[in-house]
Design a protein around this motif. Structure first.
Motif, PDB file in Angstrom:
ATOM      1  N   GLN A  30       1.062   4.171  -2.878  1.00 52.04           N
ATOM      2  CA  GLN A  30       0.831   5.580  -2.550  1.00 52.04           C
ATOM      3  C   GLN A  30       2.015   6.441  -2.978  1.00 52.04           C
ATOM      4  O   GLN A  30       1.826   7.570  -3.446  1.00 52.04           O
ATOM      5  N   ILE A  64       0.838  -1.205   0.000  1.00 52.20           N
ATOM      6  CA  ILE A  64       0.000   0.000   0.000  1.00 52.20           C
ATOM      7  C   ILE A  64       0.867   1.247   0.000  1.00 52.20           C
ATOM      8  O   ILE A  64       0.625   2.201  -0.755  1.00 52.20           O
ATOM      9  N   ILE A 116      -5.831   1.457  -5.923  1.00 50.90           N
ATOM     10  CA  ILE A 116      -5.283   0.695  -4.793  1.00 50.90           C
ATOM     11  C   ILE A 116      -6.362  -0.189  -4.182  1.00 50.90           C
ATOM     12  O   ILE A 116      -6.133  -1.373  -3.896  1.00 50.90           O
ATOM     13  N   ASN A 117      -7.548   0.367  -3.998  1.00 49.63           N
ATOM     14  CA  ASN A 117      -8.636  -0.405  -3.395  1.00 49.63           C
ATOM     15  C   ASN A 117      -9.048  -1.585  -4.274  1.00 49.63           C
ATOM     16  O   ASN A 117      -9.404  -2.653  -3.770  1.00 49.63           O
ATOM     17  N   LEU A 164      -6.559  -4.240  -3.659  1.00 46.69           N
ATOM     18  CA  LEU A 164      -6.763  -4.841  -2.342  1.00 46.69           C
ATOM     19  C   LEU A 164      -7.943  -5.816  -2.370  1.00 46.69           C
ATOM     20  O   LEU A 164      -7.872  -6.902  -1.773  1.00 46.69           O
TER      21      LEU A 164
END
Length: 234
Positions: free
Chosen positions: A90, A86, A99-100, A103
């Motif tokens: 970033q 993560i 990113i989500n 994930l």
């Protein structure tokens, strides 16, 4: 002879533990991903969903390699590596949605690995989705929308087609992938008319009623394509 209630010999105890303890199979990240995607296809997930998992897990794998995550044995991928992933994303200014998405894909993938016995826990457990500030996106005013819908030259086939596409978006709110998957047979003109969405994102088909103007434009467009429509639908 007195029966022993338990194993007291240290060597015998260790041998017993080795027999009764099942070791997790050693599986590398790439092979586990291939097996997961195969599982998704067999399960009947939509091609778009399989494509999503394939893309996001490949990108995650590349990121893992850059931060020296052990990919040769997925048992060694722990929560600490997910947190480093993560931070790395970033630092590259990846969008929160991106990113989500990775994930979500990673969590689902490791749940599969957990069921298969490749890992003893899901390293994504306890990892929260990144928070994003929700803002209202820009929309057309009624005047702008009217100007847009009046732009196509409906005396030409292309203009009529463009108007049919724009009106379908404006009057039904369907997704782009849903519109591009529409077939002539999905449009019904009985009674007030409706569009049957067969390729929905959640895999549940639905029926959307037609407005009066959309019904007229779709009939004109379909007839211009050379498709016969029964007179009792006109």
């Amino acid at each position: 002879m007195k029966r022993r209630g338990s194993v007291t010999n240290v060597t015998a105890q260790r041998t017993l533990e080795a027999i009764t303890t099942k070791e997790l199979p050693v599986t590398n990240y790439q092979n586990a991903v291939k097996e997961f995607l195969r599982h998704c296809r067999i399960k009947g997930l939509s091609p778009e969903t399989v494509k999503f998992y394939d893309k996001e897990l490949k990108q995650t794998g590349r990121a893992f390699a850059e931060i020296n995550t052990p990919l040769s044995d997925i048992r060694k991928i722990k929560t600490a590596q997910i947190e480093s992933f993560i931070e790395q994303q970033q630092s590259l200014n990846r969008a929160i949605n991106t990113i989500n998405s990775r994930l979500r894909a990673g969590r689902t993938f490791f749940n599969f690995c957990l069921r298969k016995g490749y890992v003893d826990s899901n390293p994504y457990e306890g990892i929260q989705q990144l928070r994003k500030r929700h803002e209202v996106g820009a929309t057309f005013s009624k005047r702008q929308l009217k100007l847009l819908l009046n732009a196509p030259d409906v005396t030409t086939f292309i203009g009529l087609r463009d108007l049919a596409i724009m009106l379908t978006f404006a009057h039904t709110g369907i997704r782009l992938t849903e519109l591009t998957s529409l077939r002539i047979k999905d449009v019904s003109f009985d009674e007030k008319g409706a569009i049957n969405i067969q390729q929905a994102k959640n895999r549940y088909a639905r029926r959307i009623p037609l407005t009066k103007r959309l019904r007229e434009v779709l009939k004109a467009y379909i007839q211009e394509r050379g498709v016969w429509i029964p007179t009792f639908y006109l």
